[in-house]
Design a protein around this motif. Sequence first.
Motif, mmCIF file in Angstrom:
data_model
loop_
_atom_site.group_PDB
_atom_site.id
_atom_site.type_symbol
_atom_site.label_atom_id
_atom_site.label_comp_id
_atom_site.label_asym_id
_atom_site.label_seq_id
_atom_site.Cartn_x
_atom_site.Cartn_y
_atom_site.Cartn_z
ATOM 1 N N GLY A 20 0.838 -1.187 0.000
ATOM 2 C CA GLY A 20 0.000 0.000 0.000
ATOM 3 C C GLY A 20 0.875 1.239 0.000
ATOM 4 O O GLY A 20 1.968 1.219 0.566
ATOM 5 N N MET A 21 0.417 2.293 -0.673
ATOM 6 C CA MET A 21 1.179 3.537 -0.652
ATOM 7 C C MET A 21 0.328 4.701 -1.137
ATOM 8 O O MET A 21 -0.782 4.528 -1.656
ATOM 9 N N HIS A 22 0.874 5.911 -0.981
ATOM 10 C CA HIS A 22 0.200 7.131 -1.390
ATOM 11 C C HIS A 22 0.382 7.336 -2.894
ATOM 12 O O HIS A 22 1.385 6.900 -3.461
ATOM 13 N N GLU A 23 -0.568 8.011 -3.530
ATOM 14 C CA GLU A 23 -0.524 8.129 -4.996
ATOM 15 C C GLU A 23 0.722 8.851 -5.516
ATOM 16 O O GLU A 23 1.118 8.666 -6.660
ATOM 17 N N GLU A 24 1.340 9.675 -4.682
ATOM 18 C CA GLU A 24 2.535 10.400 -5.131
ATOM 19 C C GLU A 24 3.801 9.560 -5.007
ATOM 20 O O GLU A 24 4.872 9.973 -5.447
ATOM 21 N N ASN A 25 3.697 8.408 -4.391
ATOM 22 C CA ASN A 25 4.884 7.569 -4.211
ATOM 23 C C ASN A 25 5.374 7.074 -5.584
ATOM 24 O O ASN A 25 4.584 6.538 -6.357
ATOM 25 N N PRO A 26 6.665 7.254 -5.889
ATOM 26 C CA PRO A 26 7.139 6.821 -7.212
ATOM 27 C C PRO A 26 6.950 5.327 -7.454
ATOM 28 O O PRO A 26 6.890 4.886 -8.602
ATOM 29 N N GLY A 27 6.820 4.555 -6.388
ATOM 30 C CA GLY A 27 6.578 3.126 -6.548
ATOM 31 C C GLY A 27 5.278 2.837 -7.278
ATOM 32 O O GLY A 27 5.135 1.808 -7.936
ATOM 33 N N VAL A 28 4.314 3.771 -7.189
ATOM 34 C CA VAL A 28 3.017 3.560 -7.847
ATOM 35 C C VAL A 28 3.193 3.499 -9.356
ATOM 36 O O VAL A 28 2.806 2.530 -10.008
ATOM 37 N N ASP A 29 3.812 4.536 -9.928
ATOM 38 C CA ASP A 29 3.968 4.565 -11.378
ATOM 39 C C ASP A 29 4.883 3.452 -11.880
ATOM 40 O O ASP A 29 4.697 2.921 -12.966
ATOM 41 N N MET A 30 5.866 3.107 -11.068
ATOM 42 C CA MET A 30 6.809 2.081 -11.520
ATOM 43 C C MET A 30 6.201 0.684 -11.512
ATOM 44 O O MET A 30 6.555 -0.158 -12.333
ATOM 45 N N TYR A 31 5.301 0.416 -10.565
ATOM 46 C CA TYR A 31 4.870 -0.970 -10.381
ATOM 47 C C TYR A 31 3.366 -1.221 -10.444
ATOM 48 O O TYR A 31 2.920 -2.348 -10.272
ATOM 49 N N ARG A 32 2.548 -0.175 -10.666
ATOM 50 C CA ARG A 32 1.102 -0.382 -10.541
ATOM 51 C C ARG A 32 0.562 -1.449 -11.487
ATOM 52 O O ARG A 32 -0.424 -2.111 -11.181
ATOM 53 N N VAL A 82 -0.396 -5.390 -7.025
ATOM 54 C CA VAL A 82 -1.623 -4.842 -6.426
ATOM 55 C C VAL A 82 -1.206 -3.866 -5.327
ATOM 56 O O VAL A 82 -0.600 -4.265 -4.330
ATOM 57 N N ILE A 83 -1.496 -2.580 -5.542
ATOM 58 C CA ILE A 83 -1.121 -1.545 -4.586
ATOM 59 C C ILE A 83 -2.390 -0.874 -4.066
ATOM 60 O O ILE A 83 -3.186 -0.350 -4.844
ATOM 61 N N VAL A 84 -2.564 -0.901 -2.759
ATOM 62 C CA VAL A 84 -3.721 -0.273 -2.137
ATOM 63 C C VAL A 84 -3.401 1.196 -1.887
ATOM 64 O O VAL A 84 -2.288 1.542 -1.498
ATOM 65 N N ARG A 85 -4.389 2.061 -2.132
ATOM 66 C CA ARG A 85 -4.194 3.495 -1.879
ATOM 67 C C ARG A 85 -4.102 3.756 -0.382
ATOM 68 O O ARG A 85 -4.908 3.246 0.390
ATOM 69 N N SER A 86 -3.160 4.589 -0.005
ATOM 70 C CA SER A 86 -3.061 4.973 1.405
ATOM 71 C C SER A 86 -2.975 6.483 1.494
ATOM 72 O O SER A 86 -2.812 7.175 0.498
ATOM 73 N N GLY A 87 -3.073 7.003 2.705
ATOM 74 C CA GLY A 87 -2.817 8.412 2.914
ATOM 75 C C GLY A 87 -1.325 8.672 2.795
ATOM 76 O O GLY A 87 -0.547 7.767 2.496
ATOM 77 N N ALA A 88 -0.931 9.939 3.021
ATOM 78 C CA ALA A 88 0.474 10.297 2.857
ATOM 79 C C ALA A 88 1.304 9.933 4.089
ATOM 80 O O ALA A 88 2.507 9.741 3.991
ATOM 81 N N SER A 89 0.662 9.843 5.245
ATOM 82 C CA SER A 89 1.465 9.602 6.436
ATOM 83 C C SER A 89 0.973 8.378 7.200
ATOM 84 O O SER A 89 -0.128 7.870 6.979
ATOM 85 N N LEU A 140 -3.874 1.909 10.341
ATOM 86 C CA LEU A 140 -4.868 0.864 10.583
ATOM 87 C C LEU A 140 -5.878 0.707 9.435
ATOM 88 O O LEU A 140 -6.067 -0.398 8.927
ATOM 89 N N PRO A 141 -6.511 1.825 9.001
ATOM 90 C CA PRO A 141 -7.455 1.654 7.874
ATOM 91 C C PRO A 141 -6.765 1.168 6.606
ATOM 92 O O PRO A 141 -7.350 0.416 5.812
ATOM 93 N N THR A 142 -5.512 1.598 6.383
ATOM 94 C CA THR A 142 -4.796 1.145 5.185
ATOM 95 C C THR A 142 -4.545 -0.361 5.272
ATOM 96 O O THR A 142 -4.786 -1.107 4.317
ATOM 97 N N MET A 143 -4.087 -0.797 6.423
ATOM 98 C CA MET A 143 -3.802 -2.219 6.597
ATOM 99 C C MET A 143 -5.081 -3.041 6.454
ATOM 100 O O MET A 143 -5.071 -4.123 5.868
ATOM 101 N N GLU A 144 -6.171 -2.485 6.941
ATOM 102 C CA GLU A 144 -7.467 -3.160 6.832
ATOM 103 C C GLU A 144 -7.805 -3.425 5.367
ATOM 104 O O GLU A 144 -8.169 -4.531 4.969
ATOM 105 N N ARG A 145 -7.632 -2.380 4.544
ATOM 106 C CA ARG A 145 -7.958 -2.550 3.114
ATOM 107 C C ARG A 145 -6.966 -3.487 2.423
ATOM 108 O O ARG A 145 -7.326 -4.254 1.543
ATOM 109 N N MET A 146 -5.705 -3.388 2.833
ATOM 110 C CA MET A 146 -4.702 -4.294 2.256
ATOM 111 C C MET A 146 -5.073 -5.747 2.560
ATOM 112 O O MET A 146 -4.970 -6.628 1.700
#
Lengths: 357, 62
Positions: A125-137, A141-148, A153-159
């Motif tokens: 999971g990561m934030h949309e601005e993370n360079p890992g998104v464009d490189m590996y999306r 499977v990458i779950v959207r997360s907040g920036a910090s 907990l909610p991010t892990m829940e969705r993951m």
Amino acid sequence: MAGPLRIVHYLNQFFGQLGGEEAAGAAPQARDGAIGPGLAIVKLLEQRRCESGELAAEVVGTVICGDNYFIETPTAGDEVFALIAPYRPRLLIAGPAFNAGRYGIACAAVCKMIGDKLGIPAVTGMHEENPGVDMYRRDVVIVRSGASARAMLPTMERMLTVALKLVRGEALAPARLEGTFAQGRVRNELAAETGARRAVAMLLAKLRGETPTTELELPRFEKVRPAPAIVDLTTATIALVTDGGLVPLGNPDGIESISATKFGVYDIGGAERLEASRYESVHRGYDVRYVNADPQRLLPVDVLRELERDKRIGRLHPRFYSTTGVATTLRNSRALGAAMAERLRSEGVQAVILTST
Amino acid sequence: MTPVAKTVGSPRIVPAAGIVHPLGNAQATPEAEQKLRRDIIRRALQALQADVTESTVFPAQS
């Protein structure tokens, strides 16, 4: 399957509690059981089992690697793999990495590697601005997360929701519903209304000032930071690059006429102009007759020679770079552009005039 | 194809003479065509010497 679902968790030095930036050079290491954010996995799994009889699962091990070590060490991936594999996991969870760039790239790279080599689901999971998104999306499977990390907990829940679906072999819902980044896959789906009705409904919603949800997300283009201006053209080496498909007659490198995956580099030595008898365009996206009749209409060698003679520019680079820009995927374009830039730089070129059809 | 260049965020864009012959004009005389080519390249050189912070178009009358 006998026994609880075996999960391995990947973390960086910070979340793995080795230390902050000063520990970013830490080599990969394994710990049995869950650490840090892994405790959230344990807690969420426990909740799910109580509430809905979710299958039994266990974080059997945590593999930690310093972010700098992962990015800078060519063998880091293999080392991480050698620590993960002995746990015989059936699921890998990495991160989440939020907006930490190196961590995001590492998480996604580990997911891809584990998916490829072990054939098991791997989710990060990561934030949309993370360079890992464009490189590996596309591959991961990458779950959207907040920036910090506040959103842990909610991010892990969705993951976990996504990961457990994959473990059970269920198909994921479209990215916008699942809260993941679109992987660019198109799947048939039965809709209640025809495309025409849905399109009109969307248009009417827009006219009412609402924001209709698109059914097909368009690719996002990354921001390109402009290169600094050339201070002194009279000493600069300028190269000509084109996506108009110009190649020596016979297309020696077999540059594709459409959906290019490669580019060619062609020596022009000190030629005053490109002779029509020696070049052709293999581009299949425009009428190439005019360019074939006079290649200068695509690659202005004649004018650059003039400018070179008049000392307006340092010199024209003796090789031109060419590919076909037609129905080329964004991903291929990026890779071609990066490879061209690297080679041009190694050949001492300061500026490029790229002609496009 | 200037709109495409803008969409993808090319930093320095010089509008040229058309898709089938960006640096020429098959309808013009060879002299006029050469002049057109010089003008486009002159603008390209200006663009290379300009500091830009975002996608910028360098139109004909710059």
